[in-house]
Scaffold this active site. Structure first.
Site, short mmCIF file in Angstrom:
data_model
loop_
_atom_site.label_atom_id
_atom_site.label_comp_id
_atom_site.label_asym_id
_atom_site.label_seq_id
_atom_site.Cartn_x
_atom_site.Cartn_y
_atom_site.Cartn_z
N ASP A 257 0.84 -1.19 0.00
CA ASP A 257 0.00 0.00 0.00
C ASP A 257 0.87 1.25 0.00
O ASP A 257 1.36 1.68 1.04
CB ASP A 257 -0.91 -0.01 1.24
CG ASP A 257 -1.83 1.21 1.28
OD1 ASP A 257 -1.94 1.92 0.25
OD2 ASP A 257 -2.45 1.45 2.35
N LYS A 264 1.60 7.92 0.34
CA LYS A 264 2.03 7.96 1.74
C LYS A 264 3.40 8.62 1.84
O LYS A 264 4.17 8.57 0.88
CB LYS A 264 2.14 6.53 2.30
CG LYS A 264 0.82 5.84 2.56
CD LYS A 264 1.05 4.46 3.16
CE LYS A 264 -0.26 3.74 3.42
NZ LYS A 264 -1.11 4.39 4.43
N ASP A 275 0.24 -5.05 4.60
CA ASP A 275 -1.13 -4.60 4.42
C ASP A 275 -2.05 -5.70 3.87
O ASP A 275 -3.23 -5.46 3.61
CB ASP A 275 -1.16 -3.36 3.52
CG ASP A 275 -2.34 -2.45 3.83
OD1 ASP A 275 -2.91 -2.55 4.95
OD2 ASP A 275 -2.71 -1.65 2.96
N ASP A 334 -5.70 6.46 -0.61
CA ASP A 334 -5.07 5.68 0.46
C ASP A 334 -6.11 4.98 1.34
O ASP A 334 -5.76 4.13 2.15
CB ASP A 334 -4.17 6.59 1.30
CG ASP A 334 -3.16 5.82 2.13
OD1 ASP A 334 -3.03 4.60 1.90
OD2 ASP A 334 -2.52 6.44 3.00
N ARG A 338 -11.10 -0.48 2.26
CA ARG A 338 -12.56 -0.59 2.28
C ARG A 338 -13.12 -0.79 0.88
O ARG A 338 -14.17 -1.40 0.70
CB ARG A 338 -13.15 0.65 2.97
CG ARG A 338 -12.84 1.96 2.29
CD ARG A 338 -13.01 3.17 3.19
NE ARG A 338 -11.91 3.33 4.14
CZ ARG A 338 -11.85 4.29 5.06
NH1 ARG A 338 -12.82 5.18 5.17
NH2 ARG A 338 -10.82 4.36 5.87
N1 BES Z 1 -3.15 0.21 5.26
C1 BES Z 1 -3.50 1.48 5.78
C2 BES Z 1 -3.74 1.46 7.30
C3 BES Z 1 -2.57 1.10 8.16
C4 BES Z 1 -1.77 2.09 8.70
C5 BES Z 1 -2.31 -0.20 8.48
C6 BES Z 1 -0.72 1.76 9.52
C7 BES Z 1 -1.26 -0.55 9.31
C8 BES Z 1 -0.46 0.44 9.83
C9 BES Z 1 -4.76 1.98 5.10
O1 BES Z 1 -4.94 1.59 3.81
C10 BES Z 1 -4.69 3.47 5.10
O2 BES Z 1 -3.82 3.98 4.47
N2 BES Z 1 -5.62 4.11 5.80
C11 BES Z 1 -5.66 5.52 5.87
C12 BES Z 1 -7.10 5.92 5.75
C13 BES Z 1 -7.31 7.41 5.60
C14 BES Z 1 -6.77 7.88 4.28
C15 BES Z 1 -8.78 7.68 5.70
C16 BES Z 1 -5.09 5.93 7.21
O3 BES Z 1 -5.31 5.25 8.19
O4 BES Z 1 -4.38 6.93 7.24
ZN ZN Z 2 -4.04 -0.16 3.24
MN MN Z 3 -4.03 2.90 2.41
#
Ligand code: BES
Ligand code: ZN
Ligand code: MN
Length: 497
Positions: A257, A264, A275, A334, A338
């Protein structure tokens, strides 16, 4: 593959104790009373065990921990480990004892004098899990792991009780290997290939490719993989150990990811190789069920995609139509997990017709802000099912904490141009992600969503895992299947094992 000790259960044979090489271990309770094997070792070592277990420090040892006598006089062994453990230990203490042995004995061959100890299978489980090491990419893999032999009064009985327990350990190991694997090795294609290997164990495995998913209308999932050179896949694994309506286990399998166009930050991005942790747990449970030939009908479904930025990647502002038919405004690429899960959840309900559904995903950083690395976030639409899950997780020592769902959080997903947005803003980020998923769950399907972002992989060693992938969830879900979905359900207790 991974280093896993071979574990055997043998009859007690105290005669060769003076000459046995490698490491020897024995258990002593808090009262310091020595069993038969311990008395023999005490004589060989001229009272070393008595001295160690009557020392003030012995009484302060937590149950399941111990001391090592290096090069004990009177023995050929390199080390003699004394572990504080009662004859009928609790599940956690038994596992802790096994984990202590794994740390203390390292790779050395190990003879464990278990005599009439109860819960030997759980000691073996602790040894297997804590002794895990991911060494596939080390040119110098170190010494091969020595075998472990548990000497027991009734070895056949113990071996029979240990078989299903060690099957679950292999499931956990499978999960850890997948989660630890770097993303250039574990591509979507390689992941699918490793899941197809479960056919050898009797699992029915079906792999859907991009054209098949396009025909099904899984445009949310497909949008996530659009920027990657690796093709998106949906892998469906079926263990038909009974004829009832199945339990569906759904996993987020983002093999890497980057965040996509909503890129990111570079620092720490390498962690996103984990991920696919949700998919990894689903795979591990399926392997455990197959290995122990569970009398349950369980279907594992994993959406395998890679979230990359490129000229073909989805962009912020795009609108996609999900398999359910609802449209989604993608405001942050990101928030991709979902998008993958909503289509897999819908597919599961339409095609698999499950009696209940559990999904697992490393879904949000907000989950870590809320619960740290100690607990997964648990969401559910059904209190009884959820309660049983939480109690099971407690028994297994896997942290799990229930979080709320409510209309007000769902309102945060309203979009001016589509049926919903894919983000709800910073407040309650793990909750709004769960609300998003809930929109794709039919009201009459008991459902649990597990946000495992904080628990799937750790930067420090834990009780049963060296740092890296933990396999969190495999033990709990296996026990949940046993308690709720097997044809002859056990009482919901930690019976034996
Ligand atoms: N895979 C990430 C979440 C994640 C973060 C998992 C750290 C394990 C460790 C997910 O896809 C993500 O990037 N989520 C975003 C959502 C936001 C953009 C609403 C997040 O948590 O920042
Ligand atoms: Zn993710
Ligand atoms: Mn993500």
């Amino acid at each position: 593959m991974t280093r896993l000790r071979s574990i055997a259960f043998d009859p007690v044979d105290l005669d060769p104790l003076a000459t046995v090489a490698g490491h020897v271990a024995v258990f002593v309770g808090a009262d310091g009373k020595l069993g038969r094997a311990a008395r023999r070792l005490d004589r060989l070592t001229r009272g070393a065990l008595t001295r160690a277990t009557t020392a003030e420090s012995w009484a302060k040892k937590p149950e399941g921990e111990g001391v090592t006598l290096a090069w004990p006089a009177g023995m050929a062994a390199e080390a003699l480990h004394l572990i504080r453990l009662e004859r009928r230990p609790g599940l956690t203490e038994a596992r802790r004892a096994g984990a202590s042995l794994a740390r203390m004995a390292g790779a050395k061959p190990l003879v464990v004098l278990a005599e009439n100890l109860a819960r030997v299978p759980q000691v073996a489980l602790g040894l297997a899990l804590r002794g895990y090491a991911f060494t596939d990419h080390k040119s110098e893999r170190g010494e091969p792991l020595g075998a472990a032999s548990f000497q027991c009064a009734k070895p056949e009985e113990v071996a029979a009780a240990a078989a299903p327990v060690l099957a679950v350990a292999e499931g956990v190991t499978f999960t850890r290997d997948l989660v630890n694997e770097p993303a250039n090795v574990l591509t979507t294609t390689e992941f699918a290939t490793r899941l197809e290997a479960l056919r050898d164990l009797g699992v029915e495995v079906e792999v859907l490719d991009e054209p098949q998913m396009r025909d099904l209308g899984m445009n949310a999932l497909l949008a996530v993989g659009e920027g990657s050179a690796s093709p998106s896949k949906l892998v469906v694994m079926r263990w038909r150990g009974a004829e009832d309506a199945p339990l569906a286990l759904v996993g987020k399998g983002v093999v890497f990811d980057t965040g996509g166009i909503s890129l990111k930050p570079g620092a720490g991005m390498e962690d996103m190789t984990m991920d696919m942790g949700g998919a990894g747990v689903v795979a591990g449970v399926m392997k455990a069920l197959a290995l122990r030939k569970a009398a349950a009908h369980v279907v594992g479904l994993v959406g395998l995609v890679e979230n990359m930025p490129s000229g073909t990647a989805m962009r912020p502002g795009d609108v996609v139509r999900s398999m359910k038919g609802d449209t989604i405004e993608i405001l942050n690429t990101d928030a991709e997990g979902r998008l993958v899960l909503c289509d897999v959840l819908w597919y599961a309900q339409e095609v698999i017709k499950p009696a209940a559904m559990v999904d697992l995903a490393t879904l949000t950083g907000a989950c870590i802000v809320a619960l740290g690395y100690e607990n997964a976030a648990v969401y559910s639409n059904e209190d009884t099912f959820c309660g049983q899950f939480l109690r099971t997780a407690q028994t297994e020592g896997e942290g799990a904490w229930r979080m709320p769902l409510a209309q007000a959080y769902d309102d945060m997903l309203k979009s001016p141009i589509a049926d919903m947005k894919n983000i709800g803003g910073r407040p309650g980020g793990s909750i709004t992600a769960a609300q998003f998923l809930k929109r794709f769950v039919k009201d009459d399907v008991p459902w649990i969503h597990l946000d495992i972002a904080g628990v799937a992989s750790l930067k420090t060693d834990s009780l049963l895992a060296p740092k890296g992938a933990t396999g969190w969830g495999v033990l709990t879900l296996d026990r949940l299947v046993r308690a709720r979905f097997e044809t002859r359900p056990e009482a919901e207790t930690d019976a034996e094992g």
